[in-house]
Design a protein around this motif. Structure first.
Motif, short mmCIF file in Angstrom:
data_model
loop_
_atom_site.label_atom_id
_atom_site.label_comp_id
_atom_site.label_asym_id
_atom_site.label_seq_id
_atom_site.Cartn_x
_atom_site.Cartn_y
_atom_site.Cartn_z
N LEU A 121 0.83 -1.21 0.00
CA LEU A 121 0.00 0.00 0.00
C LEU A 121 0.87 1.26 0.00
CD1 LEU A 121 -2.69 1.53 0.22
CD2 LEU A 121 -2.64 1.10 2.69
N ASP A 122 1.88 1.30 0.86
CA ASP A 122 2.75 2.47 0.92
C ASP A 122 3.45 2.71 -0.42
OD1 ASP A 122 2.02 2.89 3.53
OD2 ASP A 122 3.79 1.95 4.40
N ALA A 123 3.89 1.61 -1.05
CA ALA A 123 4.57 1.74 -2.35
C ALA A 123 3.60 2.26 -3.41
CB ALA A 123 5.14 0.38 -2.77
N GLY A 124 2.37 1.77 -3.37
CA GLY A 124 1.35 2.22 -4.32
C GLY A 124 1.00 3.69 -4.13
N LEU A 125 0.91 4.11 -2.87
CA LEU A 125 0.60 5.52 -2.58
C LEU A 125 1.70 6.45 -3.08
CD1 LEU A 125 -0.90 5.13 1.01
CD2 LEU A 125 -2.11 5.98 -1.01
N GLU A 126 2.93 5.98 -2.96
CA GLU A 126 4.07 6.78 -3.44
C GLU A 126 3.96 7.01 -4.95
OE1 GLU A 126 8.86 6.29 -3.25
OE2 GLU A 126 7.77 5.54 -1.51
N VAL A 127 3.66 5.94 -5.70
CA VAL A 127 3.51 6.04 -7.15
C VAL A 127 2.30 6.92 -7.50
CG1 VAL A 127 2.99 4.71 -9.25
CG2 VAL A 127 4.64 3.83 -7.60
N TYR A 128 1.20 6.75 -6.76
CA TYR A 128 -0.02 7.53 -7.02
C TYR A 128 0.24 9.02 -6.85
CZ TYR A 128 -4.90 9.07 -6.60
OH TYR A 128 -6.11 9.71 -6.77
N ARG A 129 0.88 9.38 -5.75
CA ARG A 129 1.11 10.80 -5.47
C ARG A 129 2.16 11.39 -6.40
NH1 ARG A 129 1.09 9.10 0.79
NH2 ARG A 129 -1.14 9.34 1.21
N ALA A 130 3.24 10.64 -6.66
CA ALA A 130 4.31 11.13 -7.53
C ALA A 130 3.80 11.36 -8.95
CB ALA A 130 5.48 10.16 -7.54
N GLY A 131 2.83 10.54 -9.38
CA GLY A 131 2.31 10.63 -10.74
C GLY A 131 1.18 11.64 -10.89
N ALA B 53 -5.20 7.77 -0.24
CA ALA B 53 -4.44 8.82 -0.95
C ALA B 53 -4.48 10.16 -0.24
CB ALA B 53 -4.98 8.97 -2.38
N GLY B 54 -5.61 10.48 0.41
CA GLY B 54 -5.71 11.78 1.06
C GLY B 54 -5.83 11.72 2.57
N GLN B 55 -5.59 10.54 3.16
CA GLN B 55 -5.73 10.40 4.61
C GLN B 55 -4.41 10.74 5.32
OE1 GLN B 55 -8.83 9.97 5.60
NE2 GLN B 55 -9.48 9.53 3.49
N THR B 56 -4.51 11.13 6.59
CA THR B 56 -3.31 11.46 7.37
C THR B 56 -3.05 10.43 8.47
OG1 THR B 56 -4.68 12.88 8.77
CG2 THR B 56 -3.48 13.95 6.96
N ARG B 57 -4.04 9.60 8.78
CA ARG B 57 -3.88 8.58 9.83
C ARG B 57 -3.42 7.27 9.21
NH1 ARG B 57 -8.55 9.82 14.19
NH2 ARG B 57 -7.72 7.90 15.10
N PRO B 58 -2.80 6.37 9.99
CA PRO B 58 -2.40 5.06 9.45
C PRO B 58 -3.62 4.21 9.08
CG PRO B 58 -1.98 5.17 11.82
CD PRO B 58 -2.38 6.56 11.39
N VAL B 59 -3.43 3.32 8.12
CA VAL B 59 -4.55 2.53 7.59
C VAL B 59 -5.23 1.70 8.67
CG1 VAL B 59 -3.14 0.54 6.85
CG2 VAL B 59 -5.27 1.08 5.64
N TRP B 60 -4.46 1.25 9.67
CA TRP B 60 -5.05 0.37 10.70
C TRP B 60 -6.07 1.12 11.56
CZ3 TRP B 60 -3.79 -3.58 8.28
CH2 TRP B 60 -2.49 -3.82 7.82
#
Length: 381
Positions: free
Chosen positions: A78-88, A112-119
């Motif tokens: 998830l973290d890796a995907g979010l990095e690609v999503y935001r960078a792109g 993508a737009g949250q500030t809290r951890p997924v858990w």
């Protein structure tokens, strides 16, 4: 009968062969101009994925893709995907694939737009209200298997890579805006995956049907879903190019996921920790533990299963239905028990602890305790 339709239950579903070509129109409907296609490692190099990317590119939507998704997706993925999503600079997600690609794609859009951890958004009480609803990106779901039904679900399953626990992350806006259910995308599924994903759909329908909670709509959907799997999974397994069987299985998968709003049970309570700890295929694990769970719940579900068996044209009531499940598993090459599945040195106490903590236990017709769950788990080996 032509298997093409537009449904709006529970979301907008464009169902039918060849409808992947409507991907640009679906993006427009969802307000997406620069989508990120999220899929798994196995699907990324396949022709159906290239086809989807070509359709995106031809429509001026780019060909952004993220495919570092494990069979049991984790927060690391998830973290890796979010990095690609935001960078792109993406503004929406096309969740493409089986359960893993769909679930992780939905989580990328959600987080993508949250500030809290997924858990912090686990499906516990009203934890979902912690999320910023306005920051959730739109989602197009394109299933390529016929099992999880995640395309019509408001949650994703994510494995915690440190504790090896599967967690359900829920929010109403995780329900995809548009679904493209194109059975042609499932034609290349190998028989083993066809079997495992198909039995996942069967497990969803079976557990929803047996759940003691009150939800007559789900009850009816579950029963017809069972019939579709019974009729069409053997055909899809035998001939992967049987487009009618593929289409009916795709419908059954969506029906199973709609039905299990009524609840799941011990099948999923066991398969979630087993899958998280031993990386077994989720649907196949469900199939392996199905007969022991039927026996475990027998006193509470016998009359209900008799009614289902009659509807499905299975003779012999509960015993006939139980035997049918065994014969179906056998015909699909499903392992006979967890040992054959590859769980050879099990930490049974950890599995039991995980099963009892799983939210699926709440929908089981028999109350799950440490003692009766241990006996159930022993019966699965």
């Amino acid at each position: 009968m032509t298997l093409t339709a537009n449904w709006s239950y529970p979301n907008a579903i464009r169902f039918g062969a060849g409808r992947i070509n409507e991907l640009p129109d679906a993006c427009a409907a969802a307000g997406i101009k620069k989508p990120l296609l999220v899929t798994d490692k196995g699907l990324a190099p396949l022709p159906i994925t290239a086809q989807a990317l070509d359709i995106m590119e031809a429509a001026g939507l780019g060909r952004g893709i993220f495919s570092e998704v494990d069979p049991n997706p984790t927060e690391v993925n998830l973290d890796a995907g979010l990095e690609v999503y935001r960078a792109g600079g993406h503004d929406g997600v096309i969740a493409f694939g089986g359960g893993s690609g769909l679930d992780l794609g939905k989580m990328v859009a959600f987080m993508a737009g949250q500030t809290r951890p997924v858990w912090d958004f686990e499906d516990v009480g009203d934890w979902w209200t912690r999320a910023d609803s306005d920051a959730i990106a739109p989602i197009i779901a394109v299933p390529t298997t016929a099992g999880t039904g995640s395309e019509v679900g408001r949650a994703s399953v994510l494995t915690n890579s440190e504790t090896h626990e599967k967690k359900i992350i829920f929010h109403p806006k995780v329900l995809p805006t548009v679904v493209i259910a194109d059975p042609e995308l499932t034609v290349g599924m190998p028989p083993m995956i066809t079997a495992g994903t198909g039995m996942d759909a069967f497990a969803h329908c079976l557990e929803a049907f047996c759940s003691p909670h009150f939800h007559p709509m789900s009850q009816g959907i579950a029963l017809e879903g069972l019939r579709l799997v019974k009729e069409y999974l053997p055909r899809a397994y035998k001939d992967g190019t049987d487009i009618e069987a593929r289409g009916q299985m795709m419908a059954a998968a969506a029906m199973g996921a709609v039905a299990f709003q009524k609840g799941l049970g011990a099948i999923h309570a066991l398969s979630h920790p087993i899958g998280a700890m031993y990386n077994t295929h989720h649907g196949t694990t469900n199939a392996v533990v199905m007969q022991p769970v039927l026996q475990y719940n027998r006193d509470a579900i016998e009359e209900r299963i008799e009614r289902a068996a009659a509807y499905l044209g299975i003779e012999g009531g509960f015993d006939g239905f139980y035997a049918f499940v065994g014969e179906l598993n056998n015909s699909l090459g499903i392992p006979a028990n967890l040992t054959e599945l590859g769980v050879t040195d099990p930490d049974k106490e950890a599995i039991i602890k995980g099963a009892l903590a799983d939210p699926s236990t709440g929908g089981n017709p028999v109350e799950m305790t440490e003692d009766n769950t241990r006996a159930l788990l022993d019966a699965c080996f």
